[in-house]
Design a protein around this motif. Structure first.
Motif, PDB file in Angstrom:
ATOM      1  N   GLY A 162       0.814  -1.206   0.000  1.00 44.30           N
ATOM      2  CA  GLY A 162       0.000   0.000   0.000  1.00 44.30           C
ATOM      3  C   GLY A 162       0.846   1.253   0.000  1.00 44.30           C
ATOM      4  O   GLY A 162       1.231   1.766  -1.051  1.00 44.30           O
ATOM      5  N   ARG A 200      -4.805  -4.134   3.340  1.00 39.68           N
ATOM      6  CA  ARG A 200      -4.649  -5.102   2.255  1.00 39.68           C
ATOM      7  C   ARG A 200      -5.354  -6.407   2.600  1.00 39.68           C
ATOM      8  O   ARG A 200      -6.000  -7.031   1.741  1.00 39.68           O
ATOM      9  CB  ARG A 200      -3.172  -5.362   1.974  1.00 39.68           C
ATOM     10  CG  ARG A 200      -2.962  -6.332   0.811  1.00 39.68           C
ATOM     11  CD  ARG A 200      -1.483  -6.561   0.544  1.00 39.68           C
ATOM     12  NE  ARG A 200      -1.308  -7.422  -0.605  1.00 39.68           N
ATOM     13  CZ  ARG A 200      -1.346  -8.756  -0.566  1.00 39.68           C
ATOM     14  NH1 ARG A 200      -1.562  -9.367   0.593  1.00 39.68           N
ATOM     15  NH2 ARG A 200      -1.179  -9.478  -1.658  1.00 39.68           N
ATOM     16  N   TRP A 212      -9.134  -5.486   2.100  1.00 44.47           N
ATOM     17  CA  TRP A 212      -9.640  -5.054   0.793  1.00 44.47           C
ATOM     18  C   TRP A 212      -8.716  -5.414  -0.367  1.00 44.47           C
ATOM     19  O   TRP A 212      -8.912  -4.949  -1.481  1.00 44.47           O
ATOM     20  CB  TRP A 212      -9.850  -3.541   0.804  1.00 44.47           C
ATOM     21  CG  TRP A 212     -10.893  -3.078   1.760  1.00 44.47           C
ATOM     22  CD1 TRP A 212     -12.236  -3.363   1.723  1.00 44.47           C
ATOM     23  CD2 TRP A 212     -10.702  -2.253   2.923  1.00 44.47           C
ATOM     24  NE1 TRP A 212     -12.876  -2.762   2.774  1.00 44.47           N
ATOM     25  CE2 TRP A 212     -11.973  -2.080   3.530  1.00 44.47           C
ATOM     26  CE3 TRP A 212      -9.585  -1.641   3.501  1.00 44.47           C
ATOM     27  CZ2 TRP A 212     -12.140  -1.315   4.690  1.00 44.47           C
ATOM     28  CZ3 TRP A 212      -9.758  -0.886   4.646  1.00 44.47           C
ATOM     29  CH2 TRP A 212     -11.021  -0.734   5.228  1.00 44.47           C
ATOM     30  N   GLY A 213      -7.714  -6.234  -0.104  1.00 49.42           N
ATOM     31  CA  GLY A 213      -6.696  -6.493  -1.114  1.00 49.42           C
ATOM     32  C   GLY A 213      -7.199  -7.081  -2.419  1.00 49.42           C
ATOM     33  O   GLY A 213      -6.534  -6.943  -3.448  1.00 49.42           O
ATOM     34  N   TRP A 235      -8.526  -1.402  -4.140  1.00 52.15           N
ATOM     35  CA  TRP A 235      -7.160  -1.574  -3.628  1.00 52.15           C
ATOM     36  C   TRP A 235      -6.164  -1.497  -4.779  1.00 52.15           C
ATOM     37  O   TRP A 235      -5.098  -0.891  -4.641  1.00 52.15           O
ATOM     38  CB  TRP A 235      -7.009  -2.899  -2.888  1.00 52.15           C
ATOM     39  CG  TRP A 235      -5.597  -3.113  -2.415  1.00 52.15           C
ATOM     40  CD1 TRP A 235      -4.615  -3.838  -3.021  1.00 52.15           C
ATOM     41  CD2 TRP A 235      -4.995  -2.538  -1.246  1.00 52.15           C
ATOM     42  NE1 TRP A 235      -3.434  -3.766  -2.316  1.00 52.15           N
ATOM     43  CE2 TRP A 235      -3.643  -2.973  -1.212  1.00 52.15           C
ATOM     44  CE3 TRP A 235      -5.458  -1.710  -0.222  1.00 52.15           C
ATOM     45  CZ2 TRP A 235      -2.764  -2.606  -0.194  1.00 52.15           C
ATOM     46  CZ3 TRP A 235      -4.576  -1.339   0.790  1.00 52.15           C
ATOM     47  CH2 TRP A 235      -3.251  -1.788   0.793  1.00 52.15           C
TER      48      TRP A 235
END
Length: 270
Positions: A121, A146, A149-150, A155
Motif C-alpha cells: 500500500g 490489504r 480489501w486487497g 485496492w
C-alpha cells in the motif's frame, strides 16, 4: 555456424537443408530471398532454390548482425554497400540499445514499485509514515487494509496511485485530510445541520480528498460513512476529534447523497 558453412563449401543445399543448418525457418529464407537480402545462387531444373557455400557465408553474417538488433535494411547496407561504415553503424546501434536499456530499467523500477504498492500500500518506511501521518499512526494499517480489501478493484487503484506518490505527496494529502477533520469537528461544535450548504460542502471536500486514493461515487461515500460510524477504530478516531463526530459525519454524507437523489438506506458499493 561458420564452421558448418565452411564444411559445405562445395555442396548445393536445398532451402529446407539450409534452413535446418543455419537455424531459421524456410519461410524466413523465402522472405530474405524476396527482399533481396539473401538470394540463393542456384536453382534446380524444377526451379527450386539451391544454396552454395558462399550463400551460407552470407546467411551466417546476416544472423550475426541480426543478433545485434539491426534491421534487415541496415544489414543489407552493411553487407552490400561499400560506403556503409560498419563500425559506425554498430556504434549507432549501441547507442540505441543504451537508450532502450535505460527505458527498460525505468520500466523495471516502475514494476517493482507497483508490485510493492500492491503488497504494502503506502511505500513509506515506518518512520516516514509516523513523520507524515503523526506519531499516533500505526504503520501496520497498510497490512490490515490489504488483508481486508486487497482483492478489490479499489485496492488495485489505490496501489497504482501509491506507486507514483512521493513522501511530499502523502504529506499534502495527510494535511488536507487533517484540515478537513478539524473543520468537521468545528462545524459540529457550532451546530451546523446535516443537509445545510456548509455541511454539504464538507461532504464534498471529503469525497474530493478521498478521491485521491481511488475514484469514489456518492453511493460509495455513503458506505464509507456507515463504516466510519460502525467500525470501532474509525469511530474512535472521529469521536476523538469531537464527541459524536462519527455519527454526525455519517449524517452529513447521507444528506448530501439525498441532495443528489440517492436514498442512503439503499446505497451500495458501486
Amino acid at each position: 555456424m561458420m564452421h558448418m558453412a565452411e564444411s559445405r563449401q562445395d555442396t548445393d543445399l536445398t532451402v529446407g537443408d539450409t534452413a535446418a543448418l543455419v537455424g531459421v525457418t524456410v519461410r524466413t529464407l523465402h522472405h530474405w530471398d524476396e527482399i533481396g537480402l539473401a538470394t540463393p545462387s542456384g536453382r534446380t531444373p524444377a526451379g527450386y532454390r539451391l544454396y552454395t557455400g558462399a550463400d551460407l557465408e552470407r546467411l551466417c553474417r546476416i544472423l550475426a548482425y541480426r543478433e545485434t538488433g539491426l534491421s534487415l535494411d541496415a544489414i543489407r547496407g552493411v553487407l552490400d554497400d561499400a560506403a556503409t561504415g560498419i563500425a559506425a553503424t554498430l556504434e549507432e546501434q549501441r547507442e540505441r540499445l543504451a537508450e532502450r536499456i535505460c527505458d527498460l530499467q525505468r520500466i523495471d523500477k516502475r514494476l517493482a514499485r507497483l508490485a510493492d504498492a500492491h503488497q504494502h500500500g503506502i511505500l513509506l518506511s515506518a518512520e516516514e509514515q509516523k513523520a507524515t501521518f503523526g506519531p499516533d499512526w500505526d504503520p501496520q494499517q497498510g497490512a490490515r487494509a490489504r488483508a481486508r480489501w486487497g482483492d478489490s478493484p479499489q485496492w488495485a487503484q489505490f496501489a497504482e496511485r501509491a506507486a507514483s506518490r512521493s513522501p511530499d505527496d502523502w504529506r499534502d494529502l495527510s494535511d488536507a485530510m487533517s484540515r478537513l477533520e478539524q473543520d468537521l469537528g468545528a462545524a459540529l461544535a457550532r451546530g451546523v445541520r446535516a443537509g445545510s450548504p456548509e455541511a454539504n460542502d464538507l461532504a464534498d471536500r471529503h469525497r474530493a480528498i478521498f478521491g485521491n486514493f481511488f475514484p469514489i461515487t456518492r453511493q460509495m461515500q455513503v458506505c464509507l460513512g456507515r463504516m466510519f460510524e460502525d467500525d470501532a477504530g474509525f469511530a474512535a478516531h472521529y469521536d476523538g476529534i469531537r464527541d459524536g463526530l462519527a455519527t454526525w459525519f455519517r449524517q452529513i454524507i447521507d444528506e448530501a447523497a439525498r441532495g443528489d437523489g440517492i436514498d442512503p438506506d439503499l446505497a451500495t458499493w458501486q
